[in-house]
Design an enzyme around this catalytic site. Structure first.
Site, PDB file in Angstrom:
ATOM      1  N   ASN A   1      24.249  12.753  76.335  1.00 65.89           N
ATOM      2  CA  ASN A   1      23.609  14.011  75.908  1.00 65.89           C
ATOM      3  C   ASN A   1      24.246  14.486  74.608  1.00 65.89           C
ATOM      4  O   ASN A   1      25.168  13.848  74.072  1.00 65.89           O
ATOM      5  CB  ASN A   1      23.744  15.076  77.014  1.00 65.89           C
ATOM      6  CG  ASN A   1      22.872  16.298  76.758  1.00 65.89           C
ATOM      7  OD1 ASN A   1      21.697  16.162  76.389  1.00 65.89           O
ATOM      8  ND2 ASN A   1      23.425  17.486  76.895  1.00 65.89           N
TER       9      ASN A   1
ATOM     10  N   ASP B   1      19.673  12.853  77.173  1.00 55.35           N
ATOM     11  CA  ASP B   1      18.788  12.021  76.354  1.00 55.35           C
ATOM     12  C   ASP B   1      18.603  10.642  76.954  1.00 55.35           C
ATOM     13  O   ASP B   1      17.653   9.928  76.625  1.00 55.35           O
ATOM     14  CB  ASP B   1      19.340  11.909  74.940  1.00 55.35           C
ATOM     15  CG  ASP B   1      19.266  13.262  74.275  1.00 55.35           C
ATOM     16  OD1 ASP B   1      20.217  14.049  74.448  1.00 55.35           O
ATOM     17  OD2 ASP B   1      18.244  13.551  73.645  1.00 55.35           O
TER      18      ASP B   1
ATOM     19  N   ARG C   1      12.116  17.909  68.634  1.00 50.15           N
ATOM     20  CA  ARG C   1      13.342  17.262  69.102  1.00 50.15           C
ATOM     21  C   ARG C   1      13.451  17.513  70.604  1.00 50.15           C
ATOM     22  O   ARG C   1      12.650  18.234  71.186  1.00 50.15           O
ATOM     23  CB  ARG C   1      14.597  17.694  68.319  1.00 50.15           C
ATOM     24  CG  ARG C   1      14.608  19.037  67.675  1.00 50.15           C
ATOM     25  CD  ARG C   1      14.675  20.179  68.623  1.00 50.15           C
ATOM     26  NE  ARG C   1      15.740  19.997  69.598  1.00 50.15           N
ATOM     27  CZ  ARG C   1      15.775  20.537  70.777  1.00 50.15           C
ATOM     28  NH1 ARG C   1      14.780  21.319  71.196  1.00 50.15           N
ATOM     29  NH2 ARG C   1      16.761  20.328  71.616  1.00 50.15           N
ATOM     30  N   GLY C   2      14.491  16.907  71.213  1.00 47.40           N
ATOM     31  CA  GLY C   2      14.589  16.974  72.670  1.00 47.40           C
ATOM     32  C   GLY C   2      13.894  15.738  73.230  1.00 47.40           C
ATOM     33  O   GLY C   2      12.780  15.388  72.798  1.00 47.40           O
ATOM     34  N   ALA C   3      14.572  15.071  74.177  1.00 46.05           N
ATOM     35  CA  ALA C   3      14.104  13.753  74.630  1.00 46.05           C
ATOM     36  C   ALA C   3      12.629  13.720  75.079  1.00 46.05           C
ATOM     37  O   ALA C   3      11.842  12.911  74.561  1.00 46.05           O
ATOM     38  CB  ALA C   3      15.040  13.244  75.721  1.00 46.05           C
TER      39      ALA C   3
ATOM     40  N   ARG D   1      14.300   7.670  66.212  1.00 40.67           N
ATOM     41  CA  ARG D   1      15.548   8.256  66.748  1.00 40.67           C
ATOM     42  C   ARG D   1      15.995   7.345  67.887  1.00 40.67           C
ATOM     43  O   ARG D   1      15.299   7.206  68.890  1.00 40.67           O
ATOM     44  CB  ARG D   1      15.336   9.701  67.253  1.00 40.67           C
ATOM     45  CG  ARG D   1      15.267  10.718  66.117  1.00 40.67           C
ATOM     46  CD  ARG D   1      15.460  12.139  66.632  1.00 40.67           C
ATOM     47  NE  ARG D   1      16.861  12.460  66.865  1.00 40.67           N
ATOM     48  CZ  ARG D   1      17.270  13.605  67.431  1.00 40.67           C
ATOM     49  NH1 ARG D   1      16.389  14.504  67.828  1.00 40.67           N
ATOM     50  NH2 ARG D   1      18.549  13.838  67.611  1.00 40.67           N
TER      51      ARG D   1
HETATM   52  O1  MRU Z   1      19.277  16.242  68.912  1.00 43.69           O
HETATM   53  P1  MRU Z   1      18.361  16.920  69.886  1.00 43.69           P
HETATM   54  O2  MRU Z   1      18.143  18.364  69.593  1.00 43.69           O
HETATM   55  O3  MRU Z   1      17.059  16.159  70.049  1.00 43.69           O
HETATM   56  O4  MRU Z   1      19.139  16.813  71.249  1.00 43.69           O
HETATM   57  C1  MRU Z   1      18.583  17.336  72.420  1.00 43.69           C
HETATM   58  C2  MRU Z   1      19.466  17.204  73.595  1.00 43.69           C
HETATM   59  O5  MRU Z   1      20.552  16.681  73.528  1.00 43.69           O
HETATM   60  C3  MRU Z   1      18.911  17.673  74.914  1.00 43.69           C
HETATM   61  O6  MRU Z   1      19.931  18.131  75.735  1.00 43.69           O
HETATM   62  C4  MRU Z   1      18.212  16.503  75.608  1.00 43.69           C
HETATM   63  O7  MRU Z   1      17.280  15.904  74.750  1.00 43.69           O
HETATM   64  C5  MRU Z   1      17.530  16.925  76.836  1.00 43.69           C
HETATM   65  S1  MRU Z   1      16.055  17.795  76.486  1.00 43.69           S
HETATM   66  C6  MRU Z   1      15.301  18.287  77.870  1.00 43.69           C
END
Ligand code: MRU
Length: 356
Positions: A250, A240, A51-53, A88
């Protein structure tokens, strides 16, 4: 960055397999998982094993590599790319990475396509590492300035996990913190727990602990009083999807933190690589906001007294729940955007001047 003193990246390719760290098990178990097929990559994104963008973008790129290994056929590749993009919807990096790969691969002959796909997926990950490092060096200047003025520990609040686990290495919001720590600047991080999936408590706190950085987990609602008490010098969060006008999408709860920061004159920065900028969408209401399963709210997971991971329900079975995963912070509440090219104002002009 390190786990148990050993350096890792969040994703890598080895012997026709994509290797990931299963983030649904952290911090209780450290498990490396093999992705063998594009379906495995899609499932890993959907279930948030990754997970994470930036990391879901990289996983999608490697997902296309797996798709070619399974079946070297253009219509299968196109189908894979559509399924990956749909896995996603909010983080723009996913679409960005798939489109970048498809642009490179469309028209390639069967003999070369796998080699080219692998090179491009690798380039995406290496570029992300480089960009996150530069985000760190650019954000470091902000922390240094506060440290020089304050002559005491710099308290930084962050939300969700925008750390190295959300990228390939370094992280976005945490990269300036890691760079400051490595330079000997004393930092302490307030880690928003980040309900419902607790990415802050489970992942950010874990990765900061592994790097020896002082941090304290707080409830998502505690930031306001800490800011009122002068216990937060700076907020840094990830994103994101950031629109060209500087509006920041985000993890849910970011917006409320930005409001509290504005009210209390606490600088509120957003750290991002350029792959997270959505140059096309003009109105934040057009951003697809992911709504996740209500079980993420109704149940919590942790380790029991026998150290076994278990899940328990925390409210009545028949209660309804709504689980929006992201929100949008209007640009006017953002002090600045920390990018690989430098720090800019959260505005059309700010972004355009940096990314001509
Ligand atoms: O739902 P997630 O855990 O994928 O959400 C992640 C976030 O909101 C992060 O802040 C975002 O992806 C930035 S990651 C460098």
């Amino acid at each position: 960055m390190k786990i148990d003193g050993k350096s890792y990246k969040t994703i890598w390719f080895e012997k026709n397999l994509v290797k990931i760290i299963d983030q649904t098990k952290l911090p209780h178990q450290f498990l490396i998982k093999d992705l063998k097929t594009v379906k495995d990559a899609i499932n890993a994104i959907k279930s948030m094993e990754v997970r994470g963008a930036p990391l879901i973008g990289a996983t999608a790129a490697y997902g296309l590599v797996l798709s070619i290994i399974e079946k070297n056929d253009l219509s299968y590749l196109k189908k894979s790319s559509e399924e990956l993009i749909a896995s996603r919807p909010t983080a723009i990096n996913l679409k960005w990475a798939v489109e970048r790969m498809m642009k490179k691969l469309t028209g390639m002959n069967e003999a070369d396509i796998l080699k080219i796909a692998l090179e491009e997926a690798k380039a995406i990950t290496e570029e992300d590492i480089k960009f996150c490092k530069y985000i760190g060096l650019n954000g470091l200047k902000i922390i240094e300035k506060i440290a020089n003025k304050k002559k005491n520990i710099v308290n930084i609040l962050t939300h969700c996990n925008a750390g190295w686990l959300a990228t390939i290495d370094w992280g976005t919001a945490t990269s300036p913190i890691y760079h400051a720590h490595q330079k000997g600047i004393k930092v302490h991080v307030w880690v928003d727990e980040t309900r419902p999936r607790n990415q802050g408590a489970n992942l950010t706190s874990y990765e900061l602990n592994e790097e020896g950085i002082s941090n304290t987990v707080i409830t998502d609602n505690a930031g306001g009083i800490l800011m009122q008490r002068g216990q937060v010098d700076l907020c840094i969060v990830g994103t994101d999807r950031t629109l060209s006008n500087g509006d920041v999408c985000n993890k849910i709860g970011t917006y409320l933190k930005a409001l509290a920061a504005k009210e209390n004159n606490v600088p509120f920065y957003v750290a991002l690589p350029s792959s997270t900028i959505d140059w096309k969408t003009k109105d934040h209401k057009q951003i697809p906001i992911e709504e996740r399963d209500s079980e993420e709210l109704s149940h919590v997971e942790g380790v029991d007294k026998d150290n076994k991971i278990s899940k328990v329900r925390i409210y009545p079975k028949n209660s309804k729940a709504m689980n929006l995963a992201f929100d949008v912070t209007p640009a006017k509440f953002v002090t600045g955007l920390i990018t690989e090219k430098g720090v800019c104002e959260a505005s059309e002009k700010g972004l355009k001047d940096l990314f001509k």
